[in-house]
Write an enzyme that holds these catalytic residues in place. Structure first.
Site, mmCIF file in Angstrom:
data_model
loop_
_atom_site.group_PDB
_atom_site.id
_atom_site.type_symbol
_atom_site.label_atom_id
_atom_site.label_comp_id
_atom_site.label_asym_id
_atom_site.label_seq_id
_atom_site.Cartn_x
_atom_site.Cartn_y
_atom_site.Cartn_z
ATOM 1 N N CYS A 144 -30.794 -3.558 -9.932
ATOM 2 C CA CYS A 144 -31.931 -4.060 -9.136
ATOM 3 C C CYS A 144 -33.254 -3.983 -9.896
ATOM 4 O O CYS A 144 -34.277 -4.462 -9.419
ATOM 5 C CB CYS A 144 -32.023 -3.296 -7.828
ATOM 6 S SG CYS A 144 -32.375 -1.538 -8.047
ATOM 7 N N HIS A 176 0.826 -1.203 0.000
ATOM 8 C CA HIS A 176 0.000 0.000 0.000
ATOM 9 C C HIS A 176 0.863 1.257 0.000
ATOM 10 O O HIS A 176 0.533 2.232 -0.645
ATOM 11 C CB HIS A 176 -0.984 0.004 1.168
ATOM 12 C CG HIS A 176 -0.357 -0.068 2.514
ATOM 13 N ND1 HIS A 176 0.231 -1.214 2.992
ATOM 14 C CD2 HIS A 176 -0.231 0.858 3.481
ATOM 15 C CE1 HIS A 176 0.695 -0.984 4.207
ATOM 16 N NE2 HIS A 176 0.429 0.266 4.528
#
Length: 185
Positions: A162, A77
């Site tokens: 959806c 990171h």
């Protein structure tokens, strides 16, 4: 586009959203433009699209785990944050937005987003159900991140996974790439 982006280092972070398939096109266009693309995927993202897709497109290893035992110790990171010209999180779920806004770094992508230095733009392109996107908690997290300098690409209105219609679709590939070009000049 090729001249502007040539030799840039861009990290693309993917989260668990059906819109992850659109990010493959973004990674492909950036790679074809001479950008070195590193992809970081959450475990949820890998449920929608495989790391192999992005390894093939970018010709780079896809990173999925903060604690990778296969390679010599290198705090990924930090190393990634130091060399990146830009971090794009697309699609960005309410979960990743909330984590970053509240300093929660419990996977590689959230840790990376928090580790970016102030000279490197972090661009977040949300994609989620319109009720989730418009929820006051999510909007508060977005406002908070904007105050800290994180850039947002507004989601589009239209048909959602959806079955409803509303604001929550991942912005168009062209809009995302235009934003990247503007920020890495």
């Amino acid at each position: 586009m090729k001249n502007i982006l040539q030799s840039k280092e861009i990290i693309i972070g993917l989260t668990g959203s059906i819109a992850a398939y659109k990010t493959a096109e973004i990674a492909s266009k950036l790679t074809q433009s001479g950008v070195r693309v590193t992809v970081v995927m959450t475990k949820s993202a890998a449920k929608f699209i495989t790391p192999l897709t992005f390894q093939t497109i970018t010709r780079n290893r896809v990173l999925t785990d903060l604690f990778d035992d296969e390679y010599v110790f290198d705090p990924q990171h930090i190393a990634l944050a130091d060399k990146a010209d830009l971090l794009l999180i697309a699609p960005a779920t309410a979960n990743i937005i909330g984590k970053v806004a509240n300093g929660i770094a419990d996977d590689l992508l959230s840790t990376l987003a928090i580790s970016m230095n102030e000279r490197t733009p972090v661009v977040i392109a949300p994609a989620m159900n319109d009720k989730m996107y418009l929820n006051p908690v999510v909007q508060k997290n977005i406002t908070s991140l904007k105050k800290f300098g994180y850039k947002f690409i507004e989601p589009a209105k239209g048909y959602l996974a959806c079955g409803a219609e509303g604001k929550g679709r991942l912005a168009s590939t062209d809009k995302i790439i235009e934003t990247i070009m503007r920020l890495v000049k």
